[in-house]
Design an enzyme around this catalytic site. Structure first.
Site, PDB file in Angstrom:
ATOM      1  N   GLY A   1       0.809  -1.201   0.000  1.00  0.00           N
ATOM      2  CA  GLY A   1       0.000   0.000   0.000  1.00  0.00           C
ATOM      3  C   GLY A   1       0.851   1.263   0.000  1.00  0.00           C
ATOM      4  O   GLY A   1       1.952   1.288   0.554  1.00  0.00           O
ATOM      5  N   SER A   2       0.357   2.306  -0.640  1.00  0.00           N
ATOM      6  CA  SER A   2       1.053   3.596  -0.603  1.00  0.00           C
ATOM      7  C   SER A   2       0.890   4.211   0.787  1.00  0.00           C
ATOM      8  O   SER A   2       0.116   3.741   1.613  1.00  0.00           O
ATOM      9  CB  SER A   2       0.482   4.523  -1.671  1.00  0.00           C
ATOM     10  N   GLY A   3       1.651   5.275   1.026  1.00  0.00           N
ATOM     11  CA  GLY A   3       1.617   5.926   2.325  1.00  0.00           C
ATOM     12  C   GLY A   3       2.822   5.612   3.184  1.00  0.00           C
ATOM     13  O   GLY A   3       2.951   6.138   4.289  1.00  0.00           O
ATOM     14  N   HIS A   4       3.717   4.738   2.664  1.00  0.00           N
ATOM     15  CA  HIS A   4       4.900   4.350   3.431  1.00  0.00           C
ATOM     16  C   HIS A   4       6.193   4.869   2.787  1.00  0.00           C
ATOM     17  O   HIS A   4       7.283   4.389   3.105  1.00  0.00           O
ATOM     18  CB  HIS A   4       4.978   2.828   3.540  1.00  0.00           C
TER      19      HIS A   4
ATOM     20  N   LYS B   1       5.840  -8.096   2.522  1.00  0.00           N
ATOM     21  CA  LYS B   1       5.594  -7.861   3.940  1.00  0.00           C
ATOM     22  C   LYS B   1       4.410  -8.703   4.397  1.00  0.00           C
ATOM     23  O   LYS B   1       3.442  -8.892   3.659  1.00  0.00           O
ATOM     24  CB  LYS B   1       5.312  -6.376   4.200  1.00  0.00           C
TER      25      LYS B   1
ATOM     26  N   ASP C   1      -1.378  -8.409   1.049  1.00  0.00           N
ATOM     27  CA  ASP C   1      -0.143  -8.501   0.275  1.00  0.00           C
ATOM     28  C   ASP C   1       0.219  -9.960   0.008  1.00  0.00           C
ATOM     29  O   ASP C   1       0.565 -10.333  -1.125  1.00  0.00           O
ATOM     30  CB  ASP C   1       1.007  -7.828   1.025  1.00  0.00           C
TER      31      ASP C   1
ATOM     32  N   HIS D   1       0.204   0.891   9.787  1.00  0.00           N
ATOM     33  CA  HIS D   1      -1.093   1.402   9.341  1.00  0.00           C
ATOM     34  C   HIS D   1      -1.898   1.954  10.517  1.00  0.00           C
ATOM     35  O   HIS D   1      -3.066   2.298  10.360  1.00  0.00           O
ATOM     36  CB  HIS D   1      -1.900   0.292   8.673  1.00  0.00           C
TER      37      HIS D   1
END
Length: 356
Positions: A53-56, A104, A109, A218
């Protein structure tokens, strides 16, 4: 909510376009979304691919380049990329040496990367999945079965990427990835929540005088919530959780090339002990000043020295973030000659570069 964004549906696309404009060493695809190296790789090189996921950011797209990842698939914010993204990305990236997916340990995922690997193997493109599960905070969480994959991911991507660059084949890259994962342990904390653009409000509630110990990237809950305290005490809590973590055994799934299906493998991680040498990552969660991260590293170094544990290499900064969360994590990976050699090897990516 105040953020540097335009329209919420365009957030990931515009961020990828900005990366491309700033870093000519990468290429992007917007349908489906993935980021890959612009330069051609040698024939027969293993393609090292990750995603999530984006945001990392900078993980994972910021680690695409020479000596690290060949490609990365960004999902929507805090959402796994789709099997179609991974499949198309791998087809566009692989160069005859097979594909190694670094995954991960989050349920979405793991499931989606497995589906992509099945499609690739069915077409004769040898693909292996290695799961990263280094978070000592909790065994099971909102998004995982077992330990979450966190800071060791950055160190593993650097080391295995360098090994692939040096000529390791798929089996040797997978063996090295297993080794690094089994030697890595992480623990994080949060001072504040983060705000997902589509939600427009904090991801979880936490009072001004509280901190979350063992938080996930998250915003998943950790071990406990305590009153805010000093940087030294917080570092002591995180470091103790890592150094006192016992031997750990778990069952993970990998592809069996002999029978063409998934098989369960036991992976064992030995507890850290006096005399070990480590690669240390003190990581910011997105809104933590680097000056504060150095305060944490100072205490980490002191605590490890007292245990006769050597921090042979270090990385201090924000490398695996949770949007605008304020907090930090500590990762230690037990190093040997092979691991240090590939850690020191040249790397040229948007988020990590040295030796070039």
């Amino acid at each position: 909510m105040k953020k540097l964004i335009n329209k919420i549906p365009d957030v990931i696309t515009e961020q990828m376009q900005g990366m491309l404009a700033a870093h000519p060493e990468i290429e992007i695809s917007l349908e489906p979304k993935y980021i890959k190296r612009a330069s051609a790789t040698r024939k027969g090189k293993v393609a090292i691919i990750s995603g999530g996921g984006s945001g990392h950011e900078p993980m994972h797209g910021g680690f695409v380049g020479t000596g690290m990842l060949d490609a990365a698939c960004p999902g929507e914010v805090f959402t796994s990329p789709t099997p179609d993204q991974m499949y198309t990305c791998a087809k566009a990236t692989q160069n005859g040496g097979g594909v190694l997916f670094l995954v991960k340990n989050y349920t979405g995922d793991v499931m989606n990367f497995e589906m992509a690997a099945e499609m690739l193997n069915a077409e004769g493109i040898e693909t292996q999945n290695i799961i990263i599960d280094d978070d000592v905070a909790v065994k099971d969480s909102l998004y995982t079965a077992g330990r979450r994959g966190v800071g060791t991911t950055v160190i593993l991507e650097k080391i295995v990427g360098a090994a692939a660059e040096a000529g390791y084949d798929l089996n040797k890259c997978a063996d090295l990835a297993r080794k690094v994962n089994s030697r890595g342990r992480s623990m994080g904390m949060a001072l504040t929540s983060c705000i997902v653009p589509a939600a427009g409000k904090p991801n979880f509630d936490i009072d001004e005088d509280e901190i979350e110990i063992g938080v996930g990237i998250h915003g998943e809950p950790g071990r406990k919530r305590i009153s805010h305290t000093t940087a030294d005490e917080i570092t002591q809590i995180l470091t103790s959780a890592i150094l006192e973590d016992k031997d750990y055994s778990r069952i993970l799934r990998e592809w069996n090339f002999s029978n063409g299906g998934w098989e369960e493998k036991e992976l064992i991680s030995d507890a850290f002990k006096s005399g070990d040498q480590m690669i240390a990552l003190v990581n910011g969660m997105g809104s933590t000043p680097i000056s504060e991260l150095y305060t944490v590293y100072r205490k980490l170094h002191e605590l490890c020295s007292a245990k006769k544990i050597t921090l042979a290499r270090n990385l201090v900064g924000s490398y695996i973030t949770a949007l605008d969360m304020q907090g930090c994590s500590i990762t230690l990976v037990r190093a040997d000659e092979e691991i240090l050699k590939f850690w020191d090897a040249p790397v040229l990516t948007p988020g990590l570069r040295w030796g070039v």
